[in-house]
Motif scaffolding. Structure first.
Motif, PDB file in Angstrom:
ATOM      1  N   ALA A 118       0.813  -1.224   0.000  1.00 41.60           N
ATOM      2  CA  ALA A 118       0.000   0.000   0.000  1.00 41.60           C
ATOM      3  C   ALA A 118       0.843   1.269   0.000  1.00 41.60           C
ATOM      4  N   THR A 119       2.159   1.151  -0.031  1.00 43.84           N
ATOM      5  CA  THR A 119       3.000   2.350  -0.004  1.00 43.84           C
ATOM      6  C   THR A 119       2.931   3.081  -1.344  1.00 43.84           C
ATOM      7  N   ARG A 120       3.233   4.366  -1.285  1.00 45.33           N
ATOM      8  CA  ARG A 120       3.148   5.190  -2.498  1.00 45.33           C
ATOM      9  C   ARG A 120       4.154   4.744  -3.557  1.00 45.33           C
ATOM     10  N   ARG A 121       5.339   4.377  -3.129  1.00 51.28           N
ATOM     11  CA  ARG A 121       6.378   3.951  -4.058  1.00 51.28           C
ATOM     12  C   ARG A 121       5.954   2.701  -4.825  1.00 51.28           C
ATOM     13  N   VAL A 122       5.392   1.737  -4.103  1.00 52.08           N
ATOM     14  CA  VAL A 122       4.959   0.488  -4.747  1.00 52.08           C
ATOM     15  C   VAL A 122       3.777   0.741  -5.676  1.00 52.08           C
ATOM     16  N   ARG A 123       2.853   1.585  -5.278  1.00 48.53           N
ATOM     17  CA  ARG A 123       1.693   1.875  -6.121  1.00 48.53           C
ATOM     18  C   ARG A 123       2.117   2.565  -7.422  1.00 48.53           C
ATOM     19  N   GLU A 124       3.090   3.464  -7.343  1.00 48.63           N
ATOM     20  CA  GLU A 124       3.580   4.127  -8.558  1.00 48.63           C
ATOM     21  C   GLU A 124       4.302   3.135  -9.465  1.00 48.63           C
ATOM     22  N   LEU A 125       5.090   2.256  -8.869  1.00 50.95           N
ATOM     23  CA  LEU A 125       5.782   1.228  -9.652  1.00 50.95           C
ATOM     24  C   LEU A 125       4.779   0.262 -10.273  1.00 50.95           C
ATOM     25  N   TRP A 126       3.723  -0.018  -9.547  1.00 52.17           N
ATOM     26  CA  TRP A 126       2.649  -0.915 -10.000  1.00 52.17           C
ATOM     27  C   TRP A 126       1.944  -0.317 -11.224  1.00 52.17           C
ATOM     28  N   TRP A 127       1.701   0.982 -11.185  1.00 53.79           N
ATOM     29  CA  TRP A 127       0.998   1.660 -12.279  1.00 53.79           C
ATOM     30  C   TRP A 127       1.753   1.526 -13.596  1.00 53.79           C
ATOM     31  N   GLN A 128       3.080   1.502 -13.526  1.00 52.29           N
ATOM     32  CA  GLN A 128       3.892   1.415 -14.740  1.00 52.29           C
ATOM     33  C   GLN A 128       3.837   0.041 -15.398  1.00 52.29           C
ATOM     34  N   GLY A 129       3.230  -0.918 -14.743  1.00 53.23           N
ATOM     35  CA  GLY A 129       3.130  -2.275 -15.291  1.00 53.23           C
ATOM     36  C   GLY A 129       4.070  -3.220 -14.591  1.00 53.23           C
ATOM     37  N   LEU A 130       3.603  -4.435 -14.343  1.00 57.88           N
ATOM     38  CA  LEU A 130       4.409  -5.428 -13.630  1.00 57.88           C
ATOM     39  C   LEU A 130       5.347  -6.150 -14.593  1.00 57.88           C
ATOM     40  N   PRO A 131       6.568  -6.450 -14.168  1.00 62.86           N
ATOM     41  CA  PRO A 131       7.451  -7.274 -15.004  1.00 62.86           C
ATOM     42  C   PRO A 131       6.816  -8.649 -15.230  1.00 62.86           C
ATOM     43  N   PRO A 132       6.874  -9.169 -16.451  1.00 62.59           N
ATOM     44  CA  PRO A 132       6.219 -10.459 -16.735  1.00 62.59           C
ATOM     45  C   PRO A 132       6.654 -11.586 -15.827  1.00 62.59           C
ATOM     46  N   SER A 133       7.899 -11.556 -15.354  1.00 62.07           N
ATOM     47  CA  SER A 133       8.401 -12.655 -14.529  1.00 62.07           C
ATOM     48  C   SER A 133       7.755 -12.708 -13.143  1.00 62.07           C
ATOM     49  N   VAL A 134       7.251 -11.565 -12.645  1.00 65.92           N
ATOM     50  CA  VAL A 134       6.618 -11.551 -11.318  1.00 65.92           C
ATOM     51  C   VAL A 134       5.117 -11.284 -11.396  1.00 65.92           C
ATOM     52  N   ARG A 135       4.603 -11.126 -12.606  1.00 69.39           N
ATOM     53  CA  ARG A 135       3.200 -10.737 -12.782  1.00 69.39           C
ATOM     54  C   ARG A 135       2.240 -11.745 -12.130  1.00 69.39           C
ATOM     55  N   GLY A 136       2.447 -13.017 -12.415  1.00 70.47           N
ATOM     56  CA  GLY A 136       1.552 -14.034 -11.864  1.00 70.47           C
ATOM     57  C   GLY A 136       1.580 -14.068 -10.352  1.00 70.47           C
ATOM     58  N   LYS A 137       2.771 -13.949  -9.765  1.00 65.22           N
ATOM     59  CA  LYS A 137       2.896 -13.968  -8.303  1.00 65.22           C
ATOM     60  C   LYS A 137       2.185 -12.782  -7.681  1.00 65.22           C
ATOM     61  N   VAL A 138       2.350 -11.592  -8.266  1.00 63.72           N
ATOM     62  CA  VAL A 138       1.705 -10.388  -7.728  1.00 63.72           C
ATOM     63  C   VAL A 138       0.194 -10.493  -7.873  1.00 63.72           C
ATOM     64  N   TRP A 139      -0.269 -10.990  -9.009  1.00 58.99           N
ATOM     65  CA  TRP A 139      -1.706 -11.176  -9.192  1.00 58.99           C
ATOM     66  C   TRP A 139      -2.283 -12.088  -8.113  1.00 58.99           C
ATOM     67  N   SER A 140      -1.611 -13.204  -7.865  1.00 59.40           N
ATOM     68  CA  SER A 140      -2.099 -14.163  -6.860  1.00 59.40           C
ATOM     69  C   SER A 140      -2.188 -13.517  -5.482  1.00 59.40           C
ATOM     70  N   LEU A 141      -1.136 -12.758  -5.129  1.00 59.61           N
ATOM     71  CA  LEU A 141      -1.142 -12.107  -3.817  1.00 59.61           C
ATOM     72  C   LEU A 141      -2.210 -11.025  -3.731  1.00 59.61           C
ATOM     73  N   ALA A 142      -2.389 -10.266  -4.824  1.00 61.26           N
ATOM     74  CA  ALA A 142      -3.361  -9.162  -4.819  1.00 61.26           C
ATOM     75  C   ALA A 142      -4.797  -9.686  -4.798  1.00 61.26           C
ATOM     76  N   VAL A 143      -5.082 -10.724  -5.575  1.00 58.33           N
ATOM     77  CA  VAL A 143      -6.439 -11.288  -5.609  1.00 58.33           C
ATOM     78  C   VAL A 143      -6.746 -11.985  -4.295  1.00 58.33           C
ATOM     79  N   GLY A 144      -5.733 -12.658  -3.741  1.00 58.03           N
ATOM     80  CA  GLY A 144      -5.929 -13.359  -2.474  1.00 58.03           C
ATOM     81  C   GLY A 144      -6.591 -14.710  -2.653  1.00 58.03           C
ATOM     82  N   ASN A 145      -6.837 -15.351  -1.517  1.00 58.86           N
ATOM     83  CA  ASN A 145      -7.473 -16.674  -1.526  1.00 58.86           C
ATOM     84  C   ASN A 145      -8.459 -16.766  -0.378  1.00 58.86           C
ATOM     85  N   GLU A 146      -9.484 -15.907  -0.448  1.00 53.84           N
ATOM     86  CA  GLU A 146     -10.504 -15.897   0.606  1.00 53.84           C
ATOM     87  C   GLU A 146     -11.280 -17.212   0.658  1.00 53.84           C
TER      88      GLU A 146
END
Length: 452
Positions: free
Chosen positions: A150-178
């Motif tokens: 939730a930090t500003r630095r991460v959100r700005e980096l996120w806006w620029q697009g995720l690197p393909p190598s970590v995209r799936g991992k970030v998606w999984s963490l962001a979507v969660g597993n409720e």
């Protein structure tokens, strides 16, 4: 008979090692090897008695340092001896024209070279940014996900697009597993799906399997098969025989067993396909099930009309706020959001936008939630506002259901950034919550497409 006998006597016997083949046998080798042009000339002179006279030196080219390689170079050539020579003025004019053509060609070549260099520089810069961003994501952000997401630095980096190598991992963490789905649970539902497919192929006489009619479930299975072949057809990897065909079929089949209340709905295959391209099979299923369990996706895939109308009403609030002129143009033709938004939301733009651009939309959607889906829709309308203002109802509907292929991420995201998701100091969540409280608001915004 006599004719052929006579001919065969005249012919010399064929050599067994003759090269080449005829239709019904070998062909004899040629008696004479190909002759040199000088030998042919000498034989011609001996036979005719004429001697070849070379042209006088004056008729030859003078001081020609190159051979003409194209028709443009011919203007510099002297005319043949049997034609009148060029005048000085004509020769100068031809020289000037040729120099102009060469200069123009050099300008075009230099311009193209600069363009190629610029593209290469941008590509290298983009690759360097992705590489540096990947290091930050892997070494700093992912190990401290909860504290840094939730930090500003991460959100700005996120806006620029995720690197393909970590995209799936970030998606999984962001979507969660409720839903607390495990890989073992996926295997259980996948085995149930396979057993059901096997039972359908063996017999169709049963009237009820797991509380649903065979006809309904077979129709659902046929729909899955049909949709898989339509999923990213230009990639060919999801077509029958492709490397991801069976994988996509497994994820969708397992979901229909996991959520029989939802079942399979057209459009799901695109969402599952994007996840499969970025995640392992079990992780893709877990993300898929949790993603479709979000309120917005659940409302659309269960075709909850009242909820869908509230989403459309909230969208129109921000549509009027950001693009008032286009909003009135749409209103004049009674063009409601359901005509174009349903397809965008159902597939999360993966069908409407180029795949790489759709993945970048997914990046920020995983960061901001459902709000970003509608903000992206407004960004598309803003990008093509000038074109849409010139169109009538039919052409607008056709244009928005089949967006141009040359849409770029830079242009789209600059338009999305210009969209303000705030109305009378109320953000998206507040506007939607007020609409949920007001039951009458849904009745005022009924759409013709949904009534039918």
């Amino acid at each position: 008979r006599n004719f052929f006998t006579k001919r065969t006597k005249e012919l010399k016997p064929a050599v067994q090692s003759a090269p080449g083949w005829k239709l019904f046998g070998k062909v004899p080798p040629r008696e004479n090897l190909p002759k040199d042009s000088k030998i042919i000339q000498q034989e011609y002179e001996a036979r005719t008695g004429r001697m070849y006279k070379p042209p006088p030196p004056s008729a030859r080219r003078k001081n020609i340092e190159f051979e003409p390689l194209s028709t443009t170079a011919l203007i510099l050539e002297d005319r043949p001896a049997n034609l009148p020579a060029k005048s000085v003025e004509e020769a100068l004019r031809h020289r000037q024209e040729y120099d102009e053509m060469v200069a123009e060609a050099k300008k075009r070549e230099i311009k193209e070279a600069h363009k190629r260099k610029k593209i290469m520089r941008e590509r290298f810069k983009q690759e360097e940014n992705i590489a540096s961003a990947m290091v930050i994501w892997v070494n700093e952000i992912l190990p401290n996900w909860e504290g840094m997401r939730a930090t500003r630095r991460v959100r700005e980096l996120w806006w620029q697009g995720l690197p393909p190598s970590v995209r799936g991992k970030v998606w999984s963490l962001a979507v969660g597993n409720e839903l607390n789905i495990t890989p073992e649970l996926y295997e259980i539902f996948l085995s149930r799906a396979k057993e059901r497919w096997r039972s359908f192929s063996e017999t169709s006489s049963e009237n009820d399997i797991e509380g649903a009619s065979v006809a309904d479930r077979e129709a659902s299975l046929e729909l899955i098969k049909l949709d898989i072949s339509r999923t990213f057809p230009s990639l060919y990897i999801f077509q029958k025989g492709g490397p991801y065909h069976d994988l996509l079929h497994s994820v969708l089949g397992a979901y229909t067993c996991y959520r029989p209340d939802v079942g399979y709905v057209q459009g799901m295959s695109f969402i599952a396909a994007v996840l499969i391209l970025n995640l392992e099979e079990a992780d893709a299923f877990i993300a898929f099930a949790n993603l479709l369990n979000k309120p917005c996706q659940l409302a659309f895939f269960r075709v909850d009309h009242s909820m869908m109308l509230k989403y459309f009403a909230a969208f129109e609030v921000f549509f009027e706020e950001n693009l008032p002129k286009l909003f009135l143009h749409f209103k004049s033709y009674s063009l409601t959001p359901d005509i174009y938004l349903i397809d965008w939301i159902f597939t999360l733009y993966s069908k409407s936008l180029p795949l790489d651009l759709a993945c970048r939309v997914w990046d920020v959607f995983c960061r901001d939630g459902e709000e970003f889906l509608f903000r992206t829709g407004l960004g598309i309308l803003r990008l093509y506002e000038d074109i849409l203002l010139q169109m009538d109802f039919i052409h607008i509907a056709q244009f928005l259901t089949k967006l141009p292929d040359d849409i770029t991420s830079e242009k789209l995201f600059s338009c999305i950034a210009a969209i303000q998701m705030q109305n009378s100091n109320k953000k998206w969540a507040q506007v939607f919550a007020s609409l949920m409280k007001d039951n009458k608001e849904g009745d005022k915004n009924h759409s013709p497409a949904l009534k039918s």
